[in-house]
Design an enzyme around this catalytic site. Sequence first.
Site, PDB file in Angstrom:
ATOM      1  CG  ASN A   9      -1.664   1.240   1.451  1.00 42.08           C
ATOM      2  OD1 ASN A   9      -1.830   2.029   0.518  1.00 42.08           O
ATOM      3  ND2 ASN A   9      -2.161   1.447   2.659  1.00 42.08           N
ATOM      4  CD1 TRP A  10       3.274   1.033  -2.908  1.00 41.91           C
ATOM      5  CD2 TRP A  10       3.237   2.207  -4.813  1.00 41.91           C
ATOM      6  NE1 TRP A  10       3.892   0.283  -3.868  1.00 41.91           N
ATOM      7  CE2 TRP A  10       3.883   0.983  -5.053  1.00 41.91           C
ATOM      8  CE3 TRP A  10       3.091   3.111  -5.873  1.00 41.91           C
ATOM      9  CZ2 TRP A  10       4.387   0.633  -6.307  1.00 41.91           C
ATOM     10  CZ3 TRP A  10       3.580   2.776  -7.116  1.00 41.91           C
ATOM     11  CH2 TRP A  10       4.226   1.542  -7.331  1.00 41.91           C
ATOM     12  CE  LYS A  11       0.400   3.378   4.763  1.00 40.74           C
ATOM     13  NZ  LYS A  11       0.238   3.458   6.189  1.00 40.74           N
ATOM     14  CG  HIS A  95      -5.715   1.643   5.162  1.00 40.08           C
ATOM     15  ND1 HIS A  95      -5.244   2.572   6.059  1.00 40.08           N
ATOM     16  CD2 HIS A  95      -4.701   0.767   4.954  1.00 40.08           C
ATOM     17  CE1 HIS A  95      -3.995   2.261   6.373  1.00 40.08           C
ATOM     18  NE2 HIS A  95      -3.640   1.168   5.728  1.00 40.08           N
ATOM     19  CD  GLU A  97      -2.716   5.278   6.843  1.00 46.64           C
ATOM     20  OE1 GLU A  97      -2.669   5.353   5.608  1.00 46.64           O
ATOM     21  OE2 GLU A  97      -1.798   4.782   7.533  1.00 46.64           O
ATOM     22  CD  GLU A 167      -3.489  -2.851   7.287  1.00 44.57           C
ATOM     23  OE1 GLU A 167      -2.403  -3.119   6.782  1.00 44.57           O
ATOM     24  OE2 GLU A 167      -4.072  -1.771   7.118  1.00 44.57           O
ATOM     25  N   GLY A 173       2.555   1.933  10.673  1.00 45.64           N
ATOM     26  CA  GLY A 173       3.485   3.047  10.527  1.00 45.64           C
ATOM     27  C   GLY A 173       4.194   3.420  11.817  1.00 45.64           C
ATOM     28  CB  SER A 213       5.418  -2.138  11.716  1.00 44.50           C
ATOM     29  OG  SER A 213       4.965  -0.829  12.008  1.00 44.50           O
ATOM     30  N   GLY A 234       2.842  -1.256   4.260  1.00 44.11           N
ATOM     31  CA  GLY A 234       2.870   0.166   3.938  1.00 44.11           C
ATOM     32  C   GLY A 234       4.300   0.613   3.659  1.00 44.11           C
ATOM     33  N   GLY A 235       4.930   1.200   4.677  1.00 46.21           N
ATOM     34  CA  GLY A 235       6.254   1.812   4.523  1.00 46.21           C
ATOM     35  C   GLY A 235       7.278   0.960   3.790  1.00 46.21           C
TER      36      GLY A 235
HETATM   37  C1  PEP Z   1      -0.647  -0.090   5.900  1.00 49.48           C
HETATM   38  O1  PEP Z   1      -0.622   1.020   5.412  1.00 49.48           O
HETATM   39  O2  PEP Z   1      -1.607  -0.824   5.617  1.00 49.48           O
HETATM   40  C2  PEP Z   1       0.428  -0.519   6.773  1.00 49.48           C
HETATM   41  C3  PEP Z   1       0.327  -1.689   7.343  1.00 49.48           C
HETATM   42  O3  PEP Z   1       1.486   0.341   6.949  1.00 49.48           O
HETATM   43  P1  PEP Z   1       2.932   0.001   7.623  1.00 49.48           P
HETATM   44  O4  PEP Z   1       3.412  -1.277   6.996  1.00 49.48           O
HETATM   45  O5  PEP Z   1       3.789   1.179   7.274  1.00 49.48           O
HETATM   46  O6  PEP Z   1       2.700  -0.151   9.086  1.00 49.48           O
END
Ligand code: PEP
Length: 252
Positions: A9-11, A95, A97, A167, A173, A213, A234-235
């Site tokens: 997920n590039w956000k 999600h 966010e 999640e 994050g 993470s 994500g990251g």
């Molecule tokens: C996400 O955005 O779904 C996520 C899990 O982010 P991260 O891996 O950065 O925690």
Amino acid sequence: MRRPVLAGNWKMFKTIPEAVDFVEKLKPLVAKAEDCEVVVAPPFTALSAVAAAVKGSNIQVASQDMHWEKEGAHTGDVSAAMILDAGCAYVIIGHSERRQDHAETDENVNRKAKAALAAGLLPIVCVGETLAEREASRTQEVLERQFTGGFAGLTPQEFSRIIVAYEPVWAIGTGRTATPEMAAESHRYLRGLAHQQFGEGLAVELRILYGGSVKPENVAGLMAQEEIDGALVGGASLKADSYSAIVNYPRK
Ligand code: PEP
């Protein structure tokens, strides 16, 4: 056998040239990962360019959101048909966010999931508790509300195409990962809810991804859990070396 899904997920990161450059680097690095589905979720602006760039490879494209209506006066939104047209096979729905920043409700998640399925997309539906909810021992109550609300009224046939992403919000994050055992416990609970609502066969087949993470260093431990069927990243999905290391995690 549940086929694993590794989704990045590039956000709100990457312009079109950056996105295309990224997938050009990623393609050879994940080309041998034939036992799983490799997915990237660029921002709306880069969807069609990325879909064109990955054509013929084992990488598929997801949108990070969609509206449930087919069309209409919804400024800033895009429909299922639009993201399908841009080359998406998957869509991330609910999600945390979006739940936080855009007041996404379980009812909206439900409408989006139904519209995505009707359009032929595979929904990756996110659920998970906040830190305050976990500390108040409300994790299961929150998961139950999100699961029953998000999947209300789905037929078994529709539910069979749903992918769930567990999640925990406190792990997104933050660098703080749920331990493999903590994640597996919530996955088991979610699978139990699927059993109650849709029966044993579909519950056994349901793919539940973990997100929060995930990194090259912790992915193998998570994937070693019988209950964990992939990751939503994500990251660590923003760099080709770390994302490919996640996709190519050492298999048992
Ligand atoms: C996400 O955005 O779904 C996520 C899990 O982010 P991260 O891996 O950065 O925690």
